[in-house]
Scaffold this motif. Structure first.
Motif, PDB file in Angstrom:
ATOM      1  N   CYS B   6       0.868  -1.180   0.000  1.00 57.93           N
ATOM      2  CA  CYS B   6       0.000   0.000   0.000  1.00 57.93           C
ATOM      3  C   CYS B   6       0.905   1.231   0.000  1.00 57.93           C
ATOM      4  N   TYR B   8       0.308   4.163   0.670  1.00 60.36           N
ATOM      5  CA  TYR B   8      -0.004   5.115   1.745  1.00 60.36           C
ATOM      6  C   TYR B   8       0.461   4.603   3.101  1.00 60.36           C
ATOM      7  N   CYS B   9       0.159   3.323   3.418  1.00 62.10           N
ATOM      8  CA  CYS B   9       0.571   2.740   4.703  1.00 62.10           C
ATOM      9  C   CYS B   9       2.014   2.269   4.677  1.00 62.10           C
ATOM     10  N   HIS B  58      -7.167  -0.311  -0.248  1.00 63.36           N
ATOM     11  CA  HIS B  58      -6.736  -0.932   1.004  1.00 63.36           C
ATOM     12  C   HIS B  58      -7.934  -0.938   1.961  1.00 63.36           C
ATOM     13  N   CYS B  62      -6.032   1.496   5.432  1.00 61.32           N
ATOM     14  CA  CYS B  62      -6.242   2.945   5.454  1.00 61.32           C
ATOM     15  C   CYS B  62      -7.483   3.366   4.688  1.00 61.32           C
TER      16      CYS B  62
END
Ligand SMILES: [Zn+2]
Lengths: 192, 107
Positions: B6, B8-9, B58, B62
């Motif tokens: 991911c 973002y994470c 995701h 998130c």
């Protein structure tokens, strides 16, 4: 005001790990641009906690601040101070594109403790919970069996798990079943 | 088992905590478009045997959408990238070209 009760009213289960409902916990969700100028200072001023980096969790003054996504943080605090803290965050972030809301009753907080805690989690989540990959100070949003959940480790032998209140009983039973005596796998033999 | 990072994470997320969103970088045909263009937007998909660009979310993490480039035959994952772009990053396209000599390239 009516009396606040947590989703499972303090339920506990004693297996090879102990599962327990943490009781009422204050939670404030904070959305905003975490990288914006002045954001970190305002959050620190209002909560005492530094803004955590990606996938992390910070703590101060008995509160914890967890990274939930690039524009979302979750503050764990005393149940009775959640409203005040949400207001304080709102005031500290005035002028920024941000929102703080008291969501204490939206979720359940569960504790899992014991020597096999990592193993019990590993039975339920696709996230890597081995000692090499996960430990105190980290926050992981993932799933437990069929529902979304998030967890962190207050110390090396304990998990604190959050899930939506509507699935509290389901998550409690998942953890209890995974922690049943006789179900030990010995996955992380170091006792981690 | 498909495992995507991911963006973002920054975690390696197993397929079971993700939701598939189909082909990436479709151009939306709205009001005023021709029937043929609108039909193509709704139904026509590349469905390639090989390099494919996809949208993923995701879902248990998130909650954010992102993009992934992978191979539908070998299941190799070339990379993941932000949702806020209308085409794959040049560096990723170059890397895929190097790995898959016969690939016709992006669009
Ligand atoms: Zn994510």
């Amino acid at each position: 005001m009516s009396e606040a009760v947590s989703a499972l009213a303090g339920a506990t289960y004693d297996g090879y790990c102990k599962v327990s409902d943490a009781g009422p916990v204050g939670m404030v969700t904070l959305r905003g641009d975490l990288a914006a100028k002045g954001f970190g200072a305002a959050v620190k001023k209002a909560t005492g906690c530094a803004v955590p980096g990606q996938g992390a969790l910070t703590s101060a003054k008995g509160r914890r601040l967890a990274w939930m996504s690039p524009d979302e943080l979750l503050l764990f605090c005393g149940y009775d101070e959640a409203g005040t803290l949400a207001t304080a965050l709102g005031a500290a972030l005035a002028g920024q594109h941000a929102l703080a809301v008291n969501v204490s009753d939206a979720r359940v907080v569960l504790h899992l403790e014991g020597v096999g805690a990592r193993e019990v989690m590993a039975k339920l989540t696709p996230a890597d919970v081995s000692p090499e990959a996960f430990g105190p100070g980290q926050m992981r949003r993932t799933r437990l069996a069929q529902v979304a959940a998030a967890f962190h480790m207050p110390d090396a032998a304990r998990f604190e798990i959050i899930a939506f209140r509507s699935v509290a009983a389901y998550v409690f039973e998942l953890l209890s079943t995974a922690a049943q005596p006789g179900g030990e796998v010995g996955l992380f033999p170091a006792g981690e | 088992m498909l495992i995507l990072e991911c963006p973002y994470c920054g975690v390696m997320a197993d397929e079971t905590e993700l939701a598939a969103g189909g082909e990436a970088h479709l151009k939306r045909e709205g009001p005023g478009s021709s029937d043929a263009d609108f039909e193509a937007y709704l139904f026509d998909r590349m469905n390639p045997k090989g390099v494919h660009f996809e949208r993923w979310r995701h879902a248990s993490g998130c909650g954010k959408w992102f993009h992934a480039a992978r191979n539908t035959v070998t299941l190799e994952v070339y990379g993941t990238y932000s949702a806020q772009v209308s085409e794959p990053p040049k560096a990723l396209v170059t890397a895929i070209k190097r790995k898959v000599p016969g690939w016709e390239g992006w669009m």
